[in-house]
Design a protein around this motif. Structure first.
Motif, short mmCIF file in Angstrom:
data_model
loop_
_atom_site.label_atom_id
_atom_site.label_comp_id
_atom_site.label_asym_id
_atom_site.label_seq_id
_atom_site.Cartn_x
_atom_site.Cartn_y
_atom_site.Cartn_z
N UNK A 119 0.82 -1.22 0.00
CA UNK A 119 0.00 0.00 0.00
C UNK A 119 0.86 1.26 0.00
N UNK A 120 2.09 1.18 0.49
CA UNK A 120 2.95 2.37 0.51
C UNK A 120 3.60 2.65 -0.84
N UNK A 121 3.31 1.83 -1.84
CA UNK A 121 3.83 2.04 -3.18
C UNK A 121 5.05 1.22 -3.52
N UNK A 122 5.68 0.57 -2.53
CA UNK A 122 6.84 -0.28 -2.81
C UNK A 122 6.42 -1.52 -3.57
N UNK A 123 7.21 -1.88 -4.57
CA UNK A 123 6.93 -3.12 -5.28
C UNK A 123 7.25 -4.31 -4.38
N UNK A 124 6.39 -5.33 -4.44
CA UNK A 124 6.68 -6.59 -3.75
C UNK A 124 7.80 -7.30 -4.48
N UNK A 125 8.81 -7.74 -3.71
CA UNK A 125 9.96 -8.40 -4.31
C UNK A 125 10.27 -9.70 -3.58
N UNK A 126 11.27 -10.42 -4.08
CA UNK A 126 11.70 -11.65 -3.42
C UNK A 126 12.25 -11.38 -2.03
N UNK A 127 12.71 -10.16 -1.78
CA UNK A 127 13.24 -9.81 -0.47
C UNK A 127 12.17 -9.93 0.62
N UNK A 128 10.92 -9.63 0.27
CA UNK A 128 9.84 -9.71 1.26
C UNK A 128 9.73 -11.11 1.83
N UNK A 129 9.85 -12.10 0.95
CA UNK A 129 9.82 -13.49 1.41
C UNK A 129 11.15 -13.89 2.05
N UNK A 130 12.25 -13.41 1.47
CA UNK A 130 13.56 -13.84 1.94
C UNK A 130 13.78 -13.51 3.41
#
Length: 616
Positions: A119-130
């Motif tokens: 919601x803050x505009x950041x793209x979801x990336x593999x780092x979120x899971x990592x």
């Protein structure tokens, strides 16, 4: 006014007008004679709002999954899955563009899809899971099946396993720790993961886990203010009455959604029934009769979709309770199965259900999708209605005698069995108990508070029977027969089973069930008089987890199912029906999709644009 991102917002809960409040306000103005005082200009814009419910006081919600207060149910609305499973056994990849399992390296590489945003505009990336999974891996220590996590690049994550993996099962684990959901923004767990990486030993990691649970509360206000959700409806406010959300326009499905506002009304149990009756709730998961009494719902509320859930209800048999000498005999377990009337059980059950008509160890849809029809056709048939004549014959074969209206053993003692259940199974428990008493057994029914029941079953099972779920969210045979889950073919923890087998034991030290069994090689054979094979259920389970050959994986599924049909470690009573209910007066529902047949499918329907305001 729009905010800096161009998204509309509100300053307080009082300003958040749902559709019902807007209509009420309009009616009040008309009644007060204000309609003619609004001048010549009119605002043709209309805000479409819809409401469901949630049971937690918003101020007590904590999005840190290692702390108390995590909104497990609400998260299916406020967050997005990485992958999604359906009741028919199918799966979709949501935030994953591609994946590959390398058997030589025992590693799965997952590439994440562009176009998903917090919601803050950041793209979801593999780092979120990592970073989230790195915390989980280090917290679990030697108990984790992951050797290493590798962040290949911004959108690519590799999980290196300690042991080989079954590629067929790997695809159901692409979501990583805690399964399907994309739960937390990378920035929140990265500092803790780095701290865990520097920890000296597992004791220090566990201390960090406790510290993180206390010092990093992801309060609902934090999630709202910092934009840490990723579902199509963004939290804009909350109060003691509910949670208020607006459409998140950067969500990839936003253009398909015709609803502008969503509200979580605070309610549960009797209060929920009242909110549904008062038209404060527009839709929700489960069937309408699950939440309100028959005939008490408004006329405009109805079930939208109905389907059989992936979870069945089973009566489980154990082998070390006070009646173990009886239940360890196959004929007695089969006699019980013949004596029970599944249709009567289904009718009396306080949850919508249908009788399970075949004992395959799997629901009908999973049986049809995963097992060869000709293979299952030869299975032993057990009746959905009671067959007392066959039940009597089976008891006599086992050496019992009917004296008056009671079955007695060779010593003249009445067959006595202890049935222990948690209190939320009381309805099923009493029906089953009554049927078995009528058949001629003495049944000691113990109904325990849920916490007491959990304590009673935490270390070992010292009673004869219980009632449990049978299944999982993932409709694959493995999840019905895995050894270490109460909703499956539970035998206990791995280390305990291994120690028992090493000591020459063939029964589970946890519940007394057989680990090593003999089954006929001819499917459908009703006894062991012909050719047989020995099956070590634990070893077969372990092989299933790592086998790479698809045909062998299929053979293992068939062996487990045939074992269930022959030996009856439990009997599946009913397939539970679930679905979505909704307000059919003000909303239209596109049901020509299996999106509804997912866990919390009601939320899925709204999040994918399948609910729209009714045309005026």
């Amino acid at each position: 006014m729009p905010n800096s991102d161009g998204h509309g917002t509100v300053d307080s809960a009082e300003e958040f007008l749902t559709r019902r409040r807007m209509l009420a306000a309009s009616s009040a103005m008309v009644a007060g004679g204000l309609a003619g005082c609004m001048g010549g200009e009119t605002d043709d814009s209309e805000t479409n709002g819809i409401a469901s419910w949630q049971p937690t006081i918003p101020d007590e919600i904590n999005f840190n999954s290692w702390a108390t207060g995590y909104p497990w149910s609400q998260s299916w609305m406020l967050l997005e899955p990485v992958q999604r499973f359906y009741a028919d056994g199918s799966m979709t990849l949501e935030q994953i563009s591609d994946w590959e399992y390398n058997p030589n390296e025992q590693a799965v590489t997952v590439e994440f899809e562009d176009g998903w945003y917090w919601w803050n505009g950041d793209q979801i990336t593999a780092e979120d899971k990592y970073w989230y999974e790195e915390c989980a891996r280090l917290f679990q220590g030697d108990g984790s099946d992951i050797e290493e996590l590798i962040l290949e690049d911004e959108m690519t994550l590799t999980r290196v396993y300690k042991e080989p993996q079954n590629p067929e099962l790997v695809q159901y684990q692409l979501g990583g720790y805690l399964g399907e959901m994309q739960r937390v923004h990378r920035d929140k767990f990265k500092p803790w993961a780095e701290k865990l990486q520097d920890a000296a030993d597992q004791d220090e990691r566990l201390e960090i886990q406790e510290e993180m649970a206390e010092e990093m509360p992801l309060h609902i206000s934090t999630v709202m203010d910092e934009g840490l959700g990723n579902g199509p409806f963004e939290i804009v406010d909350y109060d003691t009455e509910g949670i208020y959300c607006e459409l998140f326009e950067d969500h990839p499905y936003a253009d398909q959604i015709e609803i502008d506002e969503f509200e979580f009304v605070l309610a549960q149990d009797d209060a929920l029934a009242q909110r549904i009756q008062g038209s404060d709730v527009d839709f929700g998961f489960g069937l309408l009769q699950q939440w309100v009494g028959e005939g008490t719902a408004p006329d405009h509320m109805d079930n939208i979709t109905v389907y059989n859930d992936t979870f069945m209800r089973k009566l489980e048999f154990f082998g070390q309770g006070p009646g173990a000498e009886h239940l360890q005999q196959l004929e007695v377990r089969r006699a019980i199965t013949h004596a029970l009337n599944f249709e009567h059980i289904s009718t009396n059950y306080n949850t919508e259900s249908v009788p399970r008509e075949a004992q395959t160890g799997l629901p009908s849809a999973v049986t049809e999708n995963w097992l060869d029809e000709s293979y299952v056709a030869d299975y032993i048939n057990y009746p959905a209605q009671s067959d007392e004549e066959s039940a009597n014959e089976l008891m006599e074969q086992a050496g019992y005698e009917l004296q008056g209206d009671e079955w007695v053993d060779e010593d003249g003692d009445v067959v006595s069995l202890q049935l222990v259940i948690p209190d939320f199974r009381t309805n099923l428990g009493r029906t089953i108990s009554d049927q078995l008493i009528n058949f001629g057994f003495e049944i000691d029914l113990n109904v325990l508070e849920s916490a007491t029941y959990n304590d009673r079953t935490s270390d070992n099972v010292d009673f004869d029977m219980t009632i449990e779920n049978h299944g999982g969210q993932i409709a694959h045979p493995f999840y019905y027969f895995r050894h270490n889950h109460s909703a499956s073919n539970e035998l206990g923890e791995t280390v305990d089973i291994e120690q028992a087998l090493d000591a020459g034991e063939t029964r589970s030290p946890y519940n007394g069930r057989e680990i090593v069994v003999e089954v006929p090689t001819e499917v459908g054979q009703e006894d062991l008089s012909g050719s047989t094979e020995e099956v070590n259920l634990f070893e077969l389970d372990q092989e299933w987890r790592v086998v790479e050959d698809e045909q062998r994986s299929q053979e293992i599924a068939e062996t487990f199912s045939w074992y269930w049909n022959f030996h009856l470690p439990g009997v599946n009573l009913v397939e539970v029906q679930t679905g979505t209910f909704g307000n059919t007066q003000d909303f239209d529902y596109n049901t020509d999709t299996n999106d509804w047949q997912a866990y919390r499918g009601a939320y899925r329907g709204l999040k994918r644009g399948h609910i729209s305001p009714s045309g005026e």
